[in-house]
Design an enzyme around this catalytic site. Sequence first.
Site, PDB file in Angstrom:
ATOM      1  N   CYS A  21      42.048  44.396  88.841  1.00 34.66           N
ATOM      2  CA  CYS A  21      41.320  43.235  88.333  1.00 34.66           C
ATOM      3  C   CYS A  21      42.199  42.266  87.554  1.00 34.66           C
ATOM      4  CB  CYS A  21      40.169  43.720  87.460  1.00 34.66           C
ATOM      5  SG  CYS A  21      39.207  42.360  86.772  1.00 34.66           S
ATOM      6  N   ARG A  74      25.836  45.309 101.105  1.00 34.16           N
ATOM      7  CA  ARG A  74      26.382  43.958 100.912  1.00 34.16           C
ATOM      8  C   ARG A  74      27.865  43.898 101.298  1.00 34.16           C
ATOM      9  NH1 ARG A  74      22.179  41.433  98.127  1.00 34.16           N
ATOM     10  NH2 ARG A  74      20.846  42.948  97.095  1.00 34.16           N
ATOM     11  N   CYS A 114      41.012  48.024  84.680  1.00 34.51           N
ATOM     12  CA  CYS A 114      40.836  48.292  86.111  1.00 34.51           C
ATOM     13  C   CYS A 114      42.056  47.697  86.814  1.00 34.51           C
ATOM     14  CB  CYS A 114      39.542  47.663  86.612  1.00 34.51           C
ATOM     15  SG  CYS A 114      38.128  48.141  85.591  1.00 34.51           S
ATOM     16  N   CYS A 121      22.382  48.317  91.658  1.00 36.70           N
ATOM     17  CA  CYS A 121      23.359  47.785  92.612  1.00 36.70           C
ATOM     18  C   CYS A 121      24.669  48.501  92.313  1.00 36.70           C
ATOM     19  CB  CYS A 121      23.502  46.274  92.410  1.00 36.70           C
ATOM     20  SG  CYS A 121      24.806  45.555  93.422  1.00 36.70           S
ATOM     21  N   CYS A 133      20.619  39.224  88.979  1.00 35.22           N
ATOM     22  CA  CYS A 133      21.408  40.446  88.813  1.00 35.22           C
ATOM     23  C   CYS A 133      22.464  40.177  87.740  1.00 35.22           C
ATOM     24  CB  CYS A 133      22.072  40.771  90.155  1.00 35.22           C
ATOM     25  SG  CYS A 133      23.188  42.176  90.115  1.00 35.22           S
ATOM     26  N   CYS A 144      23.923  36.420  90.714  1.00 40.06           N
ATOM     27  CA  CYS A 144      24.514  37.496  89.901  1.00 40.06           C
ATOM     28  C   CYS A 144      25.444  36.895  88.849  1.00 40.06           C
ATOM     29  CB  CYS A 144      25.338  38.433  90.774  1.00 40.06           C
ATOM     30  SG  CYS A 144      24.455  39.022  92.203  1.00 40.06           S
ATOM     31  N   CYS A 178      39.265  40.916  79.231  1.00 40.44           N
ATOM     32  CA  CYS A 178      38.508  42.182  79.244  1.00 40.44           C
ATOM     33  C   CYS A 178      39.359  43.321  78.679  1.00 40.44           C
ATOM     34  CB  CYS A 178      38.078  42.515  80.668  1.00 40.44           C
ATOM     35  SG  CYS A 178      37.039  43.983  80.741  1.00 40.44           S
TER      36      CYS A 178
HETATM   37  S1  SF4 Z   1      36.641  45.007  86.744  1.00 39.15           S
HETATM   38 FE1  SF4 Z   1      37.805  43.580  85.414  1.00 39.15          FE
HETATM   39  S2  SF4 Z   1      36.239  42.541  84.219  1.00 39.15           S
HETATM   40 FE2  SF4 Z   1      35.276  44.362  85.083  1.00 39.15          FE
HETATM   41  S3  SF4 Z   1      35.517  45.957  83.551  1.00 39.15           S
HETATM   42 FE3  SF4 Z   1      37.289  46.136  84.904  1.00 39.15          FE
HETATM   43  S4  SF4 Z   1      38.891  44.878  83.941  1.00 39.15           S
HETATM   44 FE4  SF4 Z   1      36.938  44.281  83.016  1.00 39.15          FE
END
Ligand code: SF4
Length: 400
Positions: A110, A315, A107, A243, A183, A149, A103
């Site tokens: 993550c 949830r 984040c 959501c 979802c 989901c 990605c």
């Molecule tokens: S949470 Fe993870 S997968 Fe989702 S946008 Fe952020 S870095 Fe990408």
Amino acid sequence: MSVVARVSRALSRASLSRACADGRVVASANALRDHSSAAMSQTATPTRELGAVYTDWRKEEVRAMYARPLLELVHDAARVHRMHHDPRQVQRCTLLSIKTGGCPETCNYCAQSSSWKGETKLKAEKLMGVDEVIEAARRAKEQGSTRFCMGTAWRGPSQVGTGQFERVLEMTREVKEMGMEVCATLGMLTPEQAVQLKDAGLTAYNHNLDTSPEYYGKVTTSRKYEDRLNTIAAVREAGISVCCGGILGLGEEEADRASLMTVLATLPEHPESVPINALVPVEGTPFKDMKPPSGLEMVRAIAVARILMPATVVRLSAGRINMTPETQALCFLAGANSVFTGDKLLTTPNNEKDEDAFLFEELGLEGRPAFVPYGAGGPSSDGSEWTESMHRQAQQQQKH
Ligand code: SF4
């Protein structure tokens, strides 16, 4: 403490108890002042009817609510829950990562960001095929899930070719035909993409705000809070249910948690679904050493969400694996009415199937069927009317 102060304190507590006992919630910031250093405002808080739906919550009201004694909060939340939901019903949802890793977003919690793939060692995978996903949805349904989901580690569909987005649309159509709520969480959407998802039959779109607007810059810098709100608005405009929730344990203060709740509860319409996640720290990510919230902090967040957004499905999401059955029971009492089942939640571990079956049995819970109206008497999640006979049919289906 002076006698006058003690008497005034006792009166404040008594007036708070009376307010709660006759169905009125927190009438004045004064009644809460003793319970919290966070009850900052000296301005009178408007009277709120417990269980009524409001979208004009003020941040200081929510902060004061957040600081209430936990059991009083849970008691009120349980009452609200019973006004709008069948408290025995807890929806089982399955979340499948249909495109893992690689990605471009950052984040900090993550494992899927390509920015620290050297540390997490998570390999980017290709988007799964339609058949594979449908097979997974079928298995989820057999195990009692009524909502499926699908998550992609994308910045959004615009970042990938139209072929991949088309494939997700096909998955959506096929899962919907199976009679499940469907979802997706695909990152940022344009209004046109939201309409395409709606036309494919998508029930709900997940797009979490994660934390408060004030703290968001510490969580990621690759997008802005406003970008999140724009996607949520596009989803709402397309007629898909929203959501949207957050994660506790990102290093935020309690004030940030209250601020996030205020944002959610003051959207023009409350999200139909609010996932409350606990951070599951992943080795190699910038937040690997963050301290996850305690079980009781999760209970508090769920209770606040339930009181602020009475008709919403709240949830209990990531981090449930670290909770005792007793803490989970308190979460259900406080108004959580959905859990995620399946071995994994995207890339983090989740509770075992048998453990969940035992928990449901022990607590006398039953699965919430698909498409139950979100609020008492309100439209169902796909816009169709929900009748008592449909409810019975769905319960029968679940038994088979
Ligand atoms: S949470 Fe993870 S997968 Fe989702 S946008 Fe952020 S870095 Fe990408």
